[in-house]
Design a protein around this motif. Sequence first.
Motif, PDB file in Angstrom:
ATOM      1  N   PHE A  40     -20.920  -9.913 -18.434  1.00 44.74           N
ATOM      2  CA  PHE A  40     -22.205 -10.515 -18.098  1.00 44.74           C
ATOM      3  C   PHE A  40     -23.338  -9.745 -18.758  1.00 44.74           C
ATOM      4  CE2 PHE A  40     -20.081 -12.729 -14.563  1.00 44.74           C
ATOM      5  CZ  PHE A  40     -20.562 -13.998 -14.819  1.00 44.74           C
ATOM      6  N   GLY A  41     -23.162  -8.438 -18.905  1.00 46.44           N
ATOM      7  CA  GLY A  41     -24.155  -7.637 -19.620  1.00 46.44           C
ATOM      8  C   GLY A  41     -24.266  -8.049 -21.072  1.00 46.44           C
ATOM      9  N   ALA A  42     -23.137  -8.348 -21.705  1.00 43.98           N
ATOM     10  CA  ALA A  42     -23.155  -8.806 -23.103  1.00 43.98           C
ATOM     11  C   ALA A  42     -23.863 -10.152 -23.211  1.00 43.98           C
ATOM     12  CB  ALA A  42     -21.734  -8.913 -23.644  1.00 43.98           C
TER      13      ALA A  42
ATOM     14  N   VAL B  59     -11.101  -3.921 -14.231  1.00 45.39           N
ATOM     15  CA  VAL B  59     -11.400  -5.335 -14.482  1.00 45.39           C
ATOM     16  C   VAL B  59     -12.790  -5.687 -13.945  1.00 45.39           C
ATOM     17  CG1 VAL B  59     -10.675  -7.712 -14.025  1.00 45.39           C
ATOM     18  CG2 VAL B  59      -8.968  -5.981 -14.547  1.00 45.39           C
ATOM     19  N   VAL B  60     -13.178  -5.120 -12.809  1.00 43.45           N
ATOM     20  CA  VAL B  60     -14.524  -5.350 -12.268  1.00 43.45           C
ATOM     21  C   VAL B  60     -15.572  -4.843 -13.262  1.00 43.45           C
ATOM     22  CG1 VAL B  60     -16.152  -4.658 -10.468  1.00 43.45           C
ATOM     23  CG2 VAL B  60     -13.865  -5.387  -9.840  1.00 43.45           C
ATOM     24  N   VAL B  61     -15.359  -3.641 -13.793  1.00 44.51           N
ATOM     25  CA  VAL B  61     -16.296  -3.089 -14.779  1.00 44.51           C
ATOM     26  C   VAL B  61     -16.368  -3.993 -16.010  1.00 44.51           C
ATOM     27  CG1 VAL B  61     -16.683  -1.164 -16.365  1.00 44.51           C
ATOM     28  CG2 VAL B  61     -16.096  -0.716 -13.983  1.00 44.51           C
ATOM     29  N   LEU B  62     -15.224  -4.455 -16.503  1.00 42.61           N
ATOM     30  CA  LEU B  62     -15.211  -5.357 -17.658  1.00 42.61           C
ATOM     31  C   LEU B  62     -15.926  -6.670 -17.349  1.00 42.61           C
ATOM     32  CD1 LEU B  62     -11.589  -4.807 -19.009  1.00 42.61           C
ATOM     33  CD2 LEU B  62     -13.734  -3.985 -20.000  1.00 42.61           C
TER      34      LEU B  62
ATOM     35  N   LEU C  98      -9.829 -11.420 -11.639  1.00 42.14           N
ATOM     36  CA  LEU C  98     -10.229 -10.875 -10.340  1.00 42.14           C
ATOM     37  C   LEU C  98      -9.928 -11.835  -9.191  1.00 42.14           C
ATOM     38  CD1 LEU C  98     -13.648  -9.236 -11.226  1.00 42.14           C
ATOM     39  CD2 LEU C  98     -11.542  -8.076 -10.552  1.00 42.14           C
ATOM     40  N   ALA C  99      -9.913 -13.134  -9.474  1.00 40.10           N
ATOM     41  CA  ALA C  99      -9.642 -14.125  -8.435  1.00 40.10           C
ATOM     42  C   ALA C  99      -8.163 -14.187  -8.063  1.00 40.10           C
ATOM     43  CB  ALA C  99     -10.119 -15.499  -8.881  1.00 40.10           C
ATOM     44  N   ALA C 100      -7.301 -13.619  -8.904  1.00 37.51           N
ATOM     45  CA  ALA C 100      -5.868 -13.606  -8.601  1.00 37.51           C
ATOM     46  C   ALA C 100      -5.605 -12.648  -7.430  1.00 37.51           C
ATOM     47  CB  ALA C 100      -5.079 -13.156  -9.826  1.00 37.51           C
ATOM     48  N   PRO C 101      -4.642 -12.982  -6.596  1.00 40.85           N
ATOM     49  CA  PRO C 101      -4.325 -12.062  -5.494  1.00 40.85           C
ATOM     50  C   PRO C 101      -3.694 -10.782  -6.042  1.00 40.85           C
ATOM     51  CG  PRO C 101      -2.816 -13.925  -5.516  1.00 40.85           C
ATOM     52  CD  PRO C 101      -3.839 -14.179  -6.575  1.00 40.85           C
TER      53      PRO C 101
ATOM     54  N   ILE D 261     -24.807 -12.945  -7.595  1.00 40.72           N
ATOM     55  CA  ILE D 261     -23.741 -13.365  -6.676  1.00 40.72           C
ATOM     56  C   ILE D 261     -22.596 -12.373  -6.710  1.00 40.72           C
ATOM     57  CG2 ILE D 261     -21.985 -15.119  -6.240  1.00 40.72           C
ATOM     58  CD1 ILE D 261     -24.017 -17.202  -7.270  1.00 40.72           C
ATOM     59  N   ALA D 262     -22.245 -11.899  -7.901  1.00 38.82           N
ATOM     60  CA  ALA D 262     -21.135 -10.949  -8.042  1.00 38.82           C
ATOM     61  C   ALA D 262     -21.425  -9.647  -7.332  1.00 38.82           C
ATOM     62  CB  ALA D 262     -20.866 -10.682  -9.516  1.00 38.82           C
ATOM     63  N   VAL D 263     -22.652  -9.164  -7.415  1.00 37.51           N
ATOM     64  CA  VAL D 263     -22.968  -7.837  -6.893  1.00 37.51           C
ATOM     65  C   VAL D 263     -23.439  -7.891  -5.438  1.00 37.51           C
ATOM     66  CG1 VAL D 263     -24.504  -5.857  -7.202  1.00 37.51           C
ATOM     67  CG2 VAL D 263     -23.503  -6.966  -9.185  1.00 37.51           C
ATOM     68  N   LEU D 264     -24.236  -8.870  -5.076  1.00 38.53           N
ATOM     69  CA  LEU D 264     -24.891  -8.868  -3.776  1.00 38.53           C
ATOM     70  C   LEU D 264     -24.146  -9.618  -2.680  1.00 38.53           C
ATOM     71  CD1 LEU D 264     -28.534  -9.406  -5.046  1.00 38.53           C
ATOM     72  CD2 LEU D 264     -27.420  -7.250  -4.430  1.00 38.53           C
ATOM     73  N   VAL D 265     -23.307 -10.549  -3.040  1.00 39.26           N
ATOM     74  CA  VAL D 265     -22.624 -11.347  -2.000  1.00 39.26           C
ATOM     75  C   VAL D 265     -21.244 -10.810  -1.734  1.00 39.26           C
ATOM     76  CG1 VAL D 265     -21.778 -13.634  -1.424  1.00 39.26           C
ATOM     77  CG2 VAL D 265     -23.957 -13.385  -2.583  1.00 39.26           C
TER      78      VAL D 265
END
Length: 116
Positions: A16-18, A8-11, A52-55, A112-116
């Motif tokens: 965002f790449g798309a 899911v992280v890769v997707l 991804l935000a789901a526990p 934010i997704a990658v660096l934080v």
Amino acid sequence: METLRGIVVVLHLLSFGALFGAWLIEVVDTRQRITRTMQWGMVAALATGLTLAAPWGLDGDLDYVKIGTKLVVLVVIGALLGIGGSRQRREGTSPSILFWSVGALTVLNTGIAVLV
């Protein structure tokens, strides 16, 4: 479960790449148009981000400030795409400030997704 979360992280990053790739193609071609690929990339980013935000029951430590910030930025991107797409259909072109803001906010959200 960790493998599924990794997928899911890769997707999420690919969505965002798309979005950014479609935006970059428009920049290179000097068209500055809002495209369906941008809109679908934003929708995919939202869907995978909410997933991804789901526990997941793995570590239980969710960074709610990061999640909230990314969600707000993504909603703003969605609003800009909606407004720009609407004006583009009506007037034939989208305002430059909306188009460039989509690219800048996409880079911000990915950062934010990658660096934080």
